[in-house]
Design a protein around this motif. Structure first.
Motif, short mmCIF file in Angstrom:
data_model
loop_
_atom_site.label_atom_id
_atom_site.label_comp_id
_atom_site.label_asym_id
_atom_site.label_seq_id
_atom_site.Cartn_x
_atom_site.Cartn_y
_atom_site.Cartn_z
N LEU A 1 0.86 -1.20 0.00
CA LEU A 1 0.00 0.00 0.00
C LEU A 1 0.89 1.24 0.00
N PRO A 2 0.38 2.37 -0.49
CA PRO A 2 1.17 3.61 -0.43
C PRO A 2 1.52 3.90 1.04
N GLU A 3 2.80 4.07 1.32
CA GLU A 3 3.32 4.21 2.68
C GLU A 3 2.57 5.29 3.47
N ASP A 4 2.42 6.45 2.86
CA ASP A 4 1.82 7.57 3.61
C ASP A 4 0.33 7.32 3.84
N ALA A 5 -0.36 6.75 2.85
CA ALA A 5 -1.79 6.48 3.02
C ALA A 5 -1.99 5.51 4.18
N TRP A 6 -1.16 4.46 4.23
CA TRP A 6 -1.32 3.48 5.29
C TRP A 6 -1.02 4.08 6.66
N SER A 7 0.07 4.82 6.75
CA SER A 7 0.45 5.33 8.09
C SER A 7 -0.56 6.37 8.59
N VAL A 8 -1.04 7.22 7.70
CA VAL A 8 -2.04 8.23 8.11
C VAL A 8 -3.36 7.53 8.47
N GLY A 9 -3.74 6.51 7.66
CA GLY A 9 -4.99 5.79 7.93
C GLY A 9 -4.93 5.03 9.24
N LEU A 10 -3.79 4.41 9.50
CA LEU A 10 -3.64 3.63 10.74
C LEU A 10 -3.68 4.56 11.96
N ALA A 11 -3.01 5.70 11.85
CA ALA A 11 -3.00 6.65 12.98
C ALA A 11 -4.42 7.15 13.25
N ALA A 12 -5.18 7.39 12.18
CA ALA A 12 -6.57 7.87 12.36
C ALA A 12 -7.42 6.78 13.02
N ALA A 13 -7.24 5.53 12.59
CA ALA A 13 -8.03 4.43 13.16
C ALA A 13 -7.72 4.28 14.65
N GLU A 14 -6.47 4.45 15.00
CA GLU A 14 -6.06 4.28 16.41
C GLU A 14 -6.34 5.52 17.26
N GLY A 15 -6.67 6.63 16.59
CA GLY A 15 -6.89 7.87 17.34
C GLY A 15 -8.34 8.31 17.38
N CYS A 16 -9.22 7.59 16.68
CA CYS A 16 -10.61 8.07 16.61
C CYS A 16 -11.45 7.52 17.77
N ASP A 17 -12.65 8.07 17.97
CA ASP A 17 -13.51 7.47 18.99
C ASP A 17 -14.76 6.82 18.38
N VAL A 18 -15.01 7.10 17.08
CA VAL A 18 -16.06 6.36 16.36
C VAL A 18 -15.49 5.94 15.00
N PHE A 19 -15.69 4.67 14.66
CA PHE A 19 -15.16 4.12 13.39
C PHE A 19 -16.33 3.49 12.64
N LEU A 20 -16.70 4.08 11.51
CA LEU A 20 -17.80 3.55 10.70
C LEU A 20 -17.19 2.78 9.52
N SER A 21 -17.41 1.46 9.49
CA SER A 21 -16.88 0.61 8.40
C SER A 21 -18.04 0.32 7.46
N ILE A 22 -17.97 0.87 6.24
CA ILE A 22 -19.15 0.88 5.35
C ILE A 22 -18.86 0.12 4.05
N GLY A 23 -19.65 -0.94 3.80
CA GLY A 23 -19.61 -1.59 2.50
C GLY A 23 -18.33 -2.31 2.17
N THR A 24 -17.80 -3.03 3.17
CA THR A 24 -16.60 -3.82 2.87
C THR A 24 -16.76 -5.23 3.43
N SER A 25 -16.20 -6.20 2.67
CA SER A 25 -16.33 -7.60 3.11
C SER A 25 -15.26 -7.93 4.15
N GLY A 26 -14.25 -7.05 4.26
CA GLY A 26 -13.22 -7.28 5.27
C GLY A 26 -12.31 -8.46 4.95
N PHE A 27 -12.23 -8.81 3.66
CA PHE A 27 -11.39 -9.95 3.26
C PHE A 27 -9.94 -9.57 3.03
N VAL A 28 -9.72 -8.30 2.64
CA VAL A 28 -8.39 -7.95 2.13
C VAL A 28 -7.58 -7.17 3.18
N TYR A 29 -6.44 -7.75 3.51
CA TYR A 29 -5.52 -7.09 4.48
C TYR A 29 -4.42 -6.37 3.70
#
Ligand code: APR
Length: 250
Positions: free
Chosen positions: A172-200
């Motif tokens: 994955l693009p390095e910056d996209a992943w690191s910014v996305g991961l930091a947001a996931a770990e820093g948020c208080d609500v996470f809405l996961s919309i329309g994904t099968s969750g198969f792909v890591y």
């Protein structure tokens, strides 16, 4: 069914992450990857099209498929889910949109600074020197799916231009992943919309958010197993997101 406690959580949130998959664009007429009947893969063998080796083996078939997909996105319109997600940013102190999708429907609905974990159909580049390439936003010839189209050539090194998406086996693009991961770990609500969750690793994000104490909500018409700490809103993304905003913000 939007519970009042969920609406309350959204009203009190400091930072919401919205994480979308192909299901968020389904109501715009963009086929998902794994849904039976409409799934894009039903017609094509992924190994044929979404790997660097496949592109090098048959650039015209690969480029033709992505041009067909790009044109379908150009012809499509953002749906109620994209619009509700853009609207949400006016009601919360901080909203981060992270998408696995390679279309620009979030941006066209008004979302800004969208994090594209799997790249974008609109950011092709030279496969050899990496130079960005600009494609025309309109195309009078709508390629049928599966039609071969010779990819353009890089004006600097004459290498083939490749789609700006992350292929299987690529990082994955390095910056996209690191910014996305930091947001996931820093948020208080996470809405996961329309994904099968198969792909890591993308599918790891809801788990990281949960591990850091966020309220995690899955929105999908198809029910799947979740942990007891997570929430599930079963229904299409446009209906559920518009109901959630109505319940939370009137
Ligand atoms: N609203 C919400 N969810 C929907 C809707 C809808 N209207 N229609 C379908 N879905 C759900 C399906 O039930 C499914 O769970 O969207 C999900 C789509 O799953 P996939 O097709 O697997 O797409 P996605 O999860 O985005 O795939 C992840 O895999 O192939 C790779 O790179 C590709 O980004 C993609 C990644």
């Amino acid at each position: 069914m939007i519970t009042s406690s969920l609406a309350e959580r959204l009203r009190k949130t400091q930072h919401v992450v919205v994480f979308t998959g192909a299901g968020a664009s389904a109501e715009s007429g963009i086929p998902t990857f794994r849904d039976a009947l409409t799934g894009l893969w039903e017609r094509f063998d992924p190994a044929q099209l979404a790997t660097p080796e496949a592109f090098r083996a048959d650039p015209s078939l690969c480029w033709g498929w992505y041009e067909w997909r790009r044109n379908r996105v150009i012809q499509a319109q953002p749906n109620g889910a994209h619009r509700a997600i853009a609207e949400l940013s006016k009601h919360v102190p901080k909203l981060t949109v992270i998408t696995q999708n390679v279309d620009d429907l979030h941006e066209r609905a008004g979302s800004q600074d969208v994090i594209h974990l799997h790249g974008s159909l609109h950011s092709p580049r030279c496969i050899d020197c990496g130079l960005a390439f600009t494609l025309p936003l309109t195309s009078d010839v709508l390629p049928e799916d599966g039609r071969r189209i010779e990819p353009p050539r890089c004006c600097v090194c004459n290498g083939y231009v490749r789609p700006g998406v992350v292929w299987f086996g690529e990082m994955l693009p390095e910056d996209a992943w690191s910014v996305g991961l930091a947001a996931a770990e820093g948020c208080d609500v996470f809405l996961s919309i329309g994904t099968s969750g198969f792909v890591y690793p993308a599918a790891e994000l809801p788990l990281r958010a949960l591990g850091h104490g966020a309220t995690v909500v899955h929105i999908n018409p198809v029910r799947f197993d979740i942990s007891s700490q997570e929430h599930f809103l079963q229904g299409p993304a446009s209906v559920m997101m518009q109901s959630l905003l109505r319940e939370a913000f009137g």
